[in-house]
Design a protein around this motif. Structure first.
Motif, PDB file in Angstrom:
ATOM      1  N   GLY A  97       4.864   4.548 -29.556  1.00  0.00           N
ATOM      2  CA  GLY A  97       3.566   5.148 -29.833  1.00  0.00           C
ATOM      3  C   GLY A  97       2.719   5.366 -28.595  1.00  0.00           C
ATOM      4  N   ASP A  98       3.035   4.640 -27.521  1.00  0.00           N
ATOM      5  CA  ASP A  98       2.263   4.797 -26.282  1.00  0.00           C
ATOM      6  C   ASP A  98       2.481   6.162 -25.646  1.00  0.00           C
ATOM      7  OD1 ASP A  98       1.298   2.218 -26.560  1.00  0.00           O
ATOM      8  OD2 ASP A  98       2.880   1.334 -25.333  1.00  0.00           O
ATOM      9  N   GLU A 147       6.628   3.619 -11.590  1.00  0.00           N
ATOM     10  CA  GLU A 147       5.195   3.738 -11.347  1.00  0.00           C
ATOM     11  C   GLU A 147       4.491   4.415 -12.513  1.00  0.00           C
ATOM     12  OE1 GLU A 147       7.575   4.834  -9.347  1.00  0.00           O
ATOM     13  OE2 GLU A 147       7.522   3.380  -7.696  1.00  0.00           O
ATOM     14  N   TYR A 148       5.104   5.487 -13.038  1.00  0.00           N
ATOM     15  CA  TYR A 148       4.463   6.210 -14.141  1.00  0.00           C
ATOM     16  C   TYR A 148       4.446   5.350 -15.405  1.00  0.00           C
ATOM     17  CZ  TYR A 148       3.161  10.053 -17.218  1.00  0.00           C
ATOM     18  OH  TYR A 148       2.494  10.851 -18.125  1.00  0.00           O
ATOM     19  N   ALA A 149       5.544   4.647 -15.679  1.00  0.00           N
ATOM     20  CA  ALA A 149       5.604   3.792 -16.864  1.00  0.00           C
ATOM     21  C   ALA A 149       4.533   2.704 -16.801  1.00  0.00           C
ATOM     22  CB  ALA A 149       6.993   3.165 -16.987  1.00  0.00           C
ATOM     23  N   LYS A 150       4.328   2.118 -15.614  1.00  0.00           N
ATOM     24  CA  LYS A 150       3.306   1.079 -15.462  1.00  0.00           C
ATOM     25  C   LYS A 150       1.909   1.668 -15.580  1.00  0.00           C
ATOM     26  CE  LYS A 150       1.795  -2.544 -12.272  1.00  0.00           C
ATOM     27  NZ  LYS A 150       2.048  -3.222 -10.960  1.00  0.00           N
ATOM     28  N   ASP A 173      15.025   4.211  -9.405  1.00  0.00           N
ATOM     29  CA  ASP A 173      14.178   5.407  -9.407  1.00  0.00           C
ATOM     30  C   ASP A 173      13.648   5.723 -10.798  1.00  0.00           C
ATOM     31  OD1 ASP A 173      14.581   5.865  -6.658  1.00  0.00           O
ATOM     32  OD2 ASP A 173      16.470   6.907  -7.067  1.00  0.00           O
ATOM     33  N   LEU A 174      14.400   5.333 -11.835  1.00  0.00           N
ATOM     34  CA  LEU A 174      13.997   5.562 -13.217  1.00  0.00           C
ATOM     35  C   LEU A 174      14.129   4.267 -14.004  1.00  0.00           C
ATOM     36  CD1 LEU A 174      15.887   8.894 -14.077  1.00  0.00           C
ATOM     37  CD2 LEU A 174      13.535   8.661 -13.275  1.00  0.00           C
ATOM     38  N   VAL A 175      13.360   4.174 -15.084  1.00  0.00           N
ATOM     39  CA  VAL A 175      13.508   3.059 -16.015  1.00  0.00           C
ATOM     40  C   VAL A 175      13.642   3.631 -17.425  1.00  0.00           C
ATOM     41  CG1 VAL A 175      12.303   1.344 -14.626  1.00  0.00           C
ATOM     42  CG2 VAL A 175      10.995   2.807 -16.172  1.00  0.00           C
ATOM     43  N   PRO A 176      14.607   3.112 -18.207  1.00  0.00           N
ATOM     44  CA  PRO A 176      14.685   3.532 -19.615  1.00  0.00           C
ATOM     45  C   PRO A 176      13.522   2.915 -20.382  1.00  0.00           C
ATOM     46  CG  PRO A 176      16.355   1.872 -19.117  1.00  0.00           C
ATOM     47  CD  PRO A 176      15.692   2.201 -17.822  1.00  0.00           C
ATOM     48  N   LEU A 177      12.977   3.656 -21.316  1.00  0.00           N
ATOM     49  CA  LEU A 177      11.810   3.204 -22.069  1.00  0.00           C
ATOM     50  C   LEU A 177      12.199   2.780 -23.488  1.00  0.00           C
ATOM     51  CD1 LEU A 177       9.308   6.031 -21.048  1.00  0.00           C
ATOM     52  CD2 LEU A 177       9.541   3.757 -20.024  1.00  0.00           C
ATOM     53  N   PHE A 178      11.623   1.661 -23.918  1.00  0.00           N
ATOM     54  CA  PHE A 178      11.754   1.176 -25.292  1.00  0.00           C
ATOM     55  C   PHE A 178      13.214   0.816 -25.585  1.00  0.00           C
ATOM     56  CE2 PHE A 178       8.978   5.101 -25.224  1.00  0.00           C
ATOM     57  CZ  PHE A 178       7.855   4.434 -24.798  1.00  0.00           C
ATOM     58  N   ASP A 179      13.511   0.637 -26.837  1.00  0.00           N
ATOM     59  CA  ASP A 179      14.876   0.285 -27.241  1.00  0.00           C
ATOM     60  C   ASP A 179      15.312   1.217 -28.366  1.00  0.00           C
ATOM     61  OD1 ASP A 179      17.253  -1.061 -27.258  1.00  0.00           O
ATOM     62  OD2 ASP A 179      16.576  -2.622 -28.640  1.00  0.00           O
ATOM     63  N   VAL A 180      14.983   2.498 -28.192  1.00  0.00           N
ATOM     64  CA  VAL A 180      15.287   3.494 -29.219  1.00  0.00           C
ATOM     65  C   VAL A 180      16.079   4.624 -28.577  1.00  0.00           C
ATOM     66  CG1 VAL A 180      14.367   5.123 -30.899  1.00  0.00           C
ATOM     67  CG2 VAL A 180      13.170   2.964 -30.480  1.00  0.00           C
ATOM     68  N   ALA A 219      13.858   9.378 -34.810  1.00  0.00           N
ATOM     69  CA  ALA A 219      14.597   8.122 -34.641  1.00  0.00           C
ATOM     70  C   ALA A 219      13.663   6.971 -34.313  1.00  0.00           C
ATOM     71  CB  ALA A 219      15.646   8.286 -33.538  1.00  0.00           C
ATOM     72  N   ALA A 220      12.548   7.282 -33.627  1.00  0.00           N
ATOM     73  CA  ALA A 220      11.582   6.253 -33.238  1.00  0.00           C
ATOM     74  C   ALA A 220      10.530   6.009 -34.309  1.00  0.00           C
ATOM     75  CB  ALA A 220      10.907   6.645 -31.932  1.00  0.00           C
ATOM     76  N   GLY A 221      10.616   6.711 -35.439  1.00  0.00           N
ATOM     77  CA  GLY A 221       9.642   6.529 -36.508  1.00  0.00           C
ATOM     78  C   GLY A 221       8.307   7.189 -36.239  1.00  0.00           C
TER      79      GLY A 221
END
Length: 297
Positions: A183-184, A172-175, A250-257, A204-206
Motif C-alpha cells: 500500500g505504500d 535510497e528510493y525505497a528508504k 543497486d536494487l532491492v526487491p520490495l515486499f514479499d509479493v 496479486a498484492a490485494g
C-alpha cells in the motif's frame, strides 16, 4: 545511362520455384523463410511488370511470360556461376539467423552464446534485435525469441520460460519513500511498461488499483531497470534481469509479493520445416535446454 537490373536474390528465387514447382520447397533450398521467399517473387514481378506464376494451392506453375523469362534468367545465372573465380574462398559455413528482444539479448543470449559456439564451431550465428509486442513477422531470420502472450498463428511456438514478476527500487528510493508494504506504493512513482503492466501485480498484492496512466513509460525492460537504479521510481522486473543488480546492492526487491503467472513469457517462434536444417535444429535444441527455468535459477 544507368542500366536498371533485377535483384539477383529475386532471380535465384524465381529459378528455384520454377524448377521445384513449390514456393515452400524452394524457400527451404535457399535457406530462407517462406514469407521472405514470397517477398522476393513479388519484388521480381513488380520489376518486370508481369505475373510469373499461377498459384494453385501449394503448387505453382509458370505463366507464358514466366516460361519465356525463365530461359533468360537461367542463361544469366549460369553465366555468373560458370565464370572462373581463382581466388574464391572456401564454401561458407552453415549459419543461423536469430532475432531476439534487446533485454533477452543483453542479459541471457550474449552471456551464454559461447556455450553453443564452442560446441558448434562450424556454425555462424547472425543476431538481430526486435521490439517486443511490435515486430510480429519473421522477416528473413530463421528463429525468433518473442516476449508476449504466445499466440502466433501459423508458426511453431515453444515456451522457453516464464518467471515471477516483482517490484524493485533503489535502496535510497525505497528508504526515502518508506516502502514497507504494498500500500505504500500510493506515494511512489511507478515506472510503466507495456511489457510489464502493473494491474496483474496489484491484484496479486490485494490492491484494487487501476493501471497507472501517468509517468515515465519505457518499453525496454533493461532500460526500465536502469531508470529504477537511478532512483526514478519503482519498476516491475524478473529475477534473470535484476539478479546481478540485486546482488550488487543497486536494487532491492520490495515486499514479499510476486506475480507467479505473468501475462507475458518468452517463446521460441519459427516456421515449420526450419528444423530440417541441422544448424537450426541444433540452435533450437540448445536454446530449449539452456534457457529453461531450472537452468536460469
Amino acid at each position: 545511362m544507368a542500366i536498371r537490373l533485377p535483384p539477383v536474390h529475386a532471380l535465384s528465387a524465381f529459378e528455384a520455384a520454377a524448377r521445384l514447382g513449390s514456393f515452400a520447397v524452394a524457400a527451404e533450398e535457399l535457406c530462407i523463410t517462406p514469407s521472405a521467399f514470397s517477398h522476393r517473387i513479388r519484388l521480381l514481378e513488380e520489376f518486370v511488370g508481369e505475373r510469373l506464376f499461377l498459384r494453385d494451392g501449394r503448387s505453382v506453375s509458370l505463366t507464358e511470360f514466366g516460361r519465356r523469362y525463365l530461359d533468360v534468367v537461367r542463361d544469366a545465372l549460369r553465366s555468373l556461376a560458370d565464370f572462373p573465380l581463382p581466388h574464391r574462398s572456401s564454401p561458407t559455413h552453415p549459419r543461423v539467423k536469430i532475432t531476439v528482444p534487446p533485454t533477452f539479448a543483453r542479459y541471457l543470449f550474449l552471456p551464454n552464446i559461447t556455450e553453443f559456439t564452442d560446441a558448434n564451431p562450424d556454425i555462424t550465428i547472425e543476431t538481430f534485435l526486435s521490439v517486443p509486442l511490435y515486430d510480429m513477422s519473421l522477416s528473413e531470420t530463421d528463429v525468433e525469441v518473442r516476449f508476449g502472450v504466445g499466440n502466433y498463428p501459423d508458426l511453431v511456438t515453444e515456451k522457453l520460460f516464464e518467471e515471477p514478476v516483482f517490484p524493485v527500487a533503489s535502496p535510497e528510493y525505497a528508504k526515502q519513500m518508506g516502502l514497507e508494504k504494498p500500500g505504500d506504493l500510493k506515494n511512489a512513482t511507478l515506472l510503466r511498461s507495456a511489457l510489464e503492466p502493473w494491474q496483474p501485480w496489484f491484484n496479486a498484492a490485494g490492491l484494487d488499483w487501476p493501471e497507472p496512466s501517468m509517468g515515465l513509460r519505457i518499453d525496454d525492460l533493461g532500460l526500465l531497470l536502469e531508470a529504477v537504479r537511478h532512483g526514478y521510481g519503482v519498476g516491475l522486473t524478473r529475477s534473470h534481469f535484476a539478479r546481478d543488480m540485486i546482488r550488487n546492492g543497486d536494487l532491492v526487491p520490495l515486499f514479499d509479493v510476486a506475480l507467479t503467472t505473468p501475462q507475458h513469457a518468452y517463446y521460441l517462434v519459427y516456421e515449420r520445416g526450419v528444423r530440417e536444417r541441422p544448424e537450426v535444429d541444433a540452435m533450437l535444441n540448445w536454446m530449449m535446454a539452456r534457457f529453461n527455468t531450472q537452468r536460469l535459477s
